[in-house]
Design an enzyme around this catalytic site. Structure first.
Site, PDB file in Angstrom:
ATOM      1  N   LYS A   1       1.306  -8.280 -32.287  1.00  0.00           N
ATOM      2  CA  LYS A   1       2.465  -9.181 -31.657  1.00  0.00           C
ATOM      3  C   LYS A   1       2.782  -8.524 -31.251  1.00  0.00           C
ATOM      4  O   LYS A   1       2.660  -8.559 -29.303  1.00  0.00           O
ATOM      5  CB  LYS A   1       3.189 -10.488 -31.708  1.00  0.00           C
TER       6      LYS A   1
ATOM      7  N   GLY B   1       4.100 -22.670 -37.410  1.00  0.00           N
ATOM      8  CA  GLY B   1       3.653 -23.927 -37.823  1.00  0.00           C
ATOM      9  C   GLY B   1       2.912 -24.888 -36.596  1.00  0.00           C
ATOM     10  O   GLY B   1       2.679 -24.838 -35.624  1.00  0.00           O
TER      11      GLY B   1
END
Ligand code: NAP
Ligand code: HSE
Length: 422
Positions: free
Chosen positions: A198, A296
């Site tokens: 990332k 999530g």
């Protein structure tokens, strides 16, 4: 009437399910096909018509009916080949795949440019936090030279529960997997690979220089002990897995991922559980922090769906791809090696409780040009050893590693060496 936009989903796991459920609210978007590994698997997705399922993702990337392909399977292959094929077949692509972007994004963006198509990837960095679009639009006038971030939800969730509940690392990791936060191979989270992927992409966009993943220094959280968390708390710190990037005046970049003691007065110290946060420092904005759920089903779906809608709004309007949807990598960054860096350190040392043990630590550090900010020994254990906590002033990494070697040679056990945020 608005033209229907046809979307093909490759992957219907945690993220793909959230995307499917969210897209149902948009009448002008139709999920034409969804590729999975196992079409017989029971899926708890209301409104999913089994006839759109396929176990051959090439049916999606080769279909003339599909406008936008969302790649949500993860990993390098077959994701690379599928995205390349989709672009060459005239489709725009949305992906949440940080590993692929960090390892082969450069090639994919080149193909996208040649095909006059875009790849959007808001979900790939910090889940539900809008980060890439703000950087390319409203923050575009800034020269940002520093990033301090928590970009992995799984590890932040684990560290928070270890800190708050004294929970065991293994138990909490299982919970993070059940909640859909962890990668298929959770080693990617706990060893810091995911955060490194990332920060590689984030720093590339922010610094406008290509940050190669193989040049990023990386350490995970597997060696962090609850004991260190307690001591850190007493000293006014929290332990967090920090992904950071700095670009210096001379153009050199220092990009890394490792645990850090973060002062409790800092914003990142208060980012807990699955929440992620990215602090950006530059001119003229000063310092800002964007935070929100980092992993999530639905937070990630929010970013994927946002990208699908952004492309949908542009489809058919013109052949010109908006600059904010393009990706420029610029030149490769000259990366600073970790051994050249300057840091403040926390050390937890176990030693026999002999005369002069603390003095010897001071001497070894002094011989390596390391000044101590504090040194504390609270008590002596039944086995006549003591845990000694040291915080240094800013010192050179190479010198610190040398001092650790010398301490160990002299019979000390250095249980932890964690950098301290300044
Ligand atoms: P996941 O729950 O493991 O789901 C993966 C999906 O891909 C499953 O539906 C699987 O099919 C399908 N699949 C795997 N290989 C395939 C193949 N060769 N052909 C067709 N389908 C295939 O993974 P996830 O958590 O949704 O993650 C997906 C991507 O999003 C990854 O790149 C991940 O890093 C990224 N991401 C995840 C999160 C998160 O919070 N989970 C957040 C941001 C980004 P079956 O269902 O039949 O097994
Ligand atoms: N495994 C990743 C995390 C998913 O825990 O942050 C979100 O990218």
């Amino acid at each position: 009437m608005e033209k229907k936009i046809n979307v093909g989903l490759i992957g219907l796991g945690t993220v793909g399910s959230g995307v499917f459920k969210t897209l149902k609210d948009f009448e002008f978007i139709e999920v034409k096909k969804a590729a999975v590994r196992d079409i017989t698997k029971k899926r708890n997705i209301e409104g999913l018509d089994a006839s759109i399922l396929t176990d051959n993702p090439y049916e999606i990337v080769n279909s003339p009916d599909i406008d936008i392909v969302a790649e949500l399977i993860g990993g390098v292959e077959p994701a690379f080949d599928l995205i390349a094929a989709a672009l060459k077949n005239g489709k725009h692509v949305v992906t949440a795949n940080k590993e692929l972007l960090a390892k082969r994004g450069y090639e994919l963006f080149k193909i996208a440019g040649e095909c006059n198509k875009v790849i959007l990837y808001e979900a790939a960095i910090a889940g539900g936090i809008p980060l890439i679009m703000p950087l390319k639009t409203i923050l575009a006038g800034n020269k940002i030279d520093r990033i301090d971030a928590i970009v992995n939800g799984t590890t932040n969730y684990i560290l928070t529960r270890m800190d708050v509940e004294g929970a065991s690392y293994q138990d909490v990791l299982k919970d993070a997997q059940k909640l859909g936060y962890a990668e298929a191979n959770p080693e990617s989270d706990v060893e810091g690979f995911d955060a490194a992927y990332k920060i590689a992409t984030l720093a590339t966009i922010t610094f406008k220089k290509r940050i190669k993943i193989e040049k990023i220094y990386r350490e995970g959280i597997t060696k962090i002990r609850t004991k260190d968390m307690k001591v850190a708390n007493d000293l006014g710190y929290k332990i967090k897995l920090i992904a950071s990037g700095k670009i210096y005046e001379n153009g050199r970049a220092d990009v890394r991922v490792h645990p850090m003691l973060v002062p409790k007065k800092s914003t990142l110290a208060h980012i807990d559980y699955v929440t992620n946060a990215v602090s950006l420092t530059g001119h003229p904005v000063g310092s800002i922090t964007l935070s929100g759920p980092g992993a999530g089903e639905f937070p990630t779906a929010s970013s994927v769906v946002g990208d699908i809608l952004a492309i949908s709004a542009e489809l058919g309007t013109s052949d010109y791809i908006l600059p904010m949807m393009r990706c420029h990598h610029g030149t490769d960054a000259d990366m600073v090696d970790i051994s050249e860096t300057q840091n403040k350190y926390y050390l937890s040392i176990n030693a026999n409780n002999n005369i002069g043990v603390i003095g010897k630590i001071g001497t070894i550090c002094a011989e390596n040009n390391i000044s101590l900010a504090s040194i504390v020994q609270k008590c002596v254990s039944d086995d006549n050893t003591a845990d000694i906590t040291v915080i240094t002033e800013i010192a050179n990494e190479k010198a610190m590693q040398n001092a650790v070697k010398l301490l160990e040679k002299s019979g000390y056990k250095v249980n932890s060496l964690i950098r301290v945020q300044v």
